[in-house]
Scaffold this active site. Structure first.
Site, PDB file in Angstrom:
ATOM      1  N   GLY A 192     -16.053 -12.227 107.557  1.00 45.98           N
ATOM      2  CA  GLY A 192     -16.628 -13.281 106.737  1.00 45.98           C
ATOM      3  C   GLY A 192     -17.283 -12.747 105.481  1.00 45.98           C
ATOM      4  O   GLY A 192     -17.116 -13.299 104.386  1.00 45.98           O
ATOM      5  N   ASP A 193     -18.039 -11.667 105.618  1.00 46.55           N
ATOM      6  CA  ASP A 193     -18.687 -11.060 104.460  1.00 46.55           C
ATOM      7  C   ASP A 193     -17.660 -10.542 103.457  1.00 46.55           C
ATOM      8  O   ASP A 193     -17.803 -10.734 102.245  1.00 46.55           O
ATOM      9  CB  ASP A 193     -19.574  -9.900 104.908  1.00 46.55           C
ATOM     10  N   SER A 194     -16.632  -9.872 103.959  1.00 47.63           N
ATOM     11  CA  SER A 194     -15.647  -9.275 103.066  1.00 47.63           C
ATOM     12  C   SER A 194     -14.846 -10.339 102.324  1.00 47.63           C
ATOM     13  O   SER A 194     -14.507 -10.171 101.150  1.00 47.63           O
ATOM     14  CB  SER A 194     -14.712  -8.356 103.853  1.00 47.63           C
ATOM     15  N   SER A 231     -16.910 -11.488  99.552  1.00 53.03           N
ATOM     16  CA  SER A 231     -16.905 -10.496  98.476  1.00 53.03           C
ATOM     17  C   SER A 231     -15.693 -10.672  97.575  1.00 53.03           C
ATOM     18  O   SER A 231     -15.803 -10.615  96.342  1.00 53.03           O
ATOM     19  CB  SER A 231     -16.905  -9.079  99.059  1.00 53.03           C
TER      20      SER A 231
END
Length: 397
Positions: free
Chosen positions: A167-169, A172
């Protein structure tokens, strides 16, 4: 350092994954990235996962090509340093909780007035607006609410996750896309800087294909399907004789025919009921059983060789050991040799995407905390005496 983003200055005010990964991608292609860290411990990712002599190997990767300055944002003088930096920056990337930058006196209205050409990229769990904006949101929650966790795992099992911070990537990547779109608008004279609002939930949701219209029009809720790709057949993971697994994607019409012929099932290749995807999906269990029967009779190397000869997309499931030894990875510079402090050699991932004229490059691994504080503040016009005073007061490190 040269690259397509040479001359672009990026201020990073973030920790852990989403904002730092976005800034790293820009740094690899020439942007000057100034990472703001808290004095003392800095970004917590410095101590996450596997460490080498007390520093995370992930840190060295996540922060390569960045400058680190340690600034206490709880002090008025520390906040003023950020304002000064923002005056000559092109992009500011942050992943604090919505409202936190405003409390610091660094909200969009303030920064836009200081520098009308500045692009402010804001990454948060739910976005800067909406009823959930105040909720704490990590990548795992974004994956859950974005729809990908519900569809991941075995049909009769609990929802699963990928073993990475997906999810974070994804957030990004959307952040970098938004930043570049805004930069293009500014640099081409179409307008001023703007705020780019990136939500972890929405970044995951953006990948969920036809999930919503299938539900809205047909009442279909896509469920977990294990190693198969739902609604597309055959595309699954199959066992081999030597205990390995092979992924086979035989889902286009001509590839399906070649696959069936390769496994000795010309009868299925010639069956008009399997000529198109909808017919194959309706009887996918039969097809998967036929393919698994064939793969189970062969070692994975034999199966891959025969499928490659037949022109059928297939592959083994790679571990880290497979990746670093693979000749294709090596030929495309996707495994780079890096040097840590003390001269220790270590392999690191290469750079994506590949640009023919202005490729990305790695100039240094993640810096020590505050390594560039003095040089950056000197560029702002501060004397060494002023910098020493700020260090004594705990404003910078």
């Amino acid at each position: 350092m040269s690259g397509p983003l040479t001359g672009i200055r990026v201020i990073e005010i973030g920790t852990l994954i989403a904002a730092p990964f976005a800034a790293r991608l820009m740094a690899e292609f020439g942007a000057e990235v100034i990472k703001i860290e808290a004095p003392g411990d800095g970004d917590p990712i410095r101590k996450w996962r596997k460490l080498h002599e007390g520093t995370s190997l992930w840190w060295y990767l996540q922060s390569r090509n960045k400058k680190s300055i340690a600034v206490n944002l709880k002090s008025a003088e520390g906040v003023d340093i950020i304002r000064q930096l923002a005056c000559n920056a092109d992009v500011l990337i942050e992943n604090l909780k919505p409202g936190a930058m405003e409390k610091l006196g660094l909200g969009w209205d303030v920064l836009h007035e200081l520098n009308p050409k500045l692009t402010m990229v804001r990454i948060s769990g739910y976005g800067q607006t909406g009823p959930y904006k105040e909720r704490p949101g990590f990548g795992a929650i974004g994956e859950a609410m974005g729809g990908i966790r519900y569809t991941t795992g075995e049909p009769d099992g609990a929802p699963a996750r990928a073993g990475i911070s997906l999810g974070d990537s994804l957030a990004s990547l959307h952040a970098v896309m938004g930043a570049l779109m805004s930069l293009l608008r500014v640099k081409s004279g179409q307008g001023g800087g703007q705020m780019v609002d990136v939500s972890l939930v929405e970044s995951v949701f953006n990948l969920m294909e036809s999930l919503v219209p299938e539900y809205d029009l047909l009442g279909h809720v896509r469920e977990r399907s294990g190693g198969a790709l739902p609604g597309i057949a055959p595309s699954n993971t199959y066992p081999t004789r030597d205990g390995a697994y092979i992924v086979i994607a035989g889902n286009s019409n001509p590839i399906f025919r070649r696959l069936m012929q390769a496994i000795g099932r010309a009868d299925l290749a010639d069956d008009p009921g399997f000529a198109h995807n909808d017919g194959r999906v309706a009887r996918v269990a039969l097809l998967d059983a036929a393919i698994a029967g064939w793969t189970s009779s062969l070692a994975i190397a034999e199966a891959l060789a025969q499928l490659e000869q037949a022109g059928v997309p297939a592959g083994r499931i790679y571990s880290a050991a497979d990746i670093v030894a693979d000749p294709h990875y090596l030929a495309r510079d996707m495994v780079l040799q890096a040097e840590l402090p003390g001269g220790v050699q270590v392999k690191m991932p290469g750079i994506v995407p590949k640009l023919s004229e202005t490729p990305g490059q790695v100039n240094w691994q993640g810096p020590s905390l505050g390594q560039h504080t003095a040089s950056v503040l000197t560029e702002l016009g501060m004397s060494m005496q002023q910098i020493a005073r700020l260090q004594q007061q705990g404003v910078v490190q």
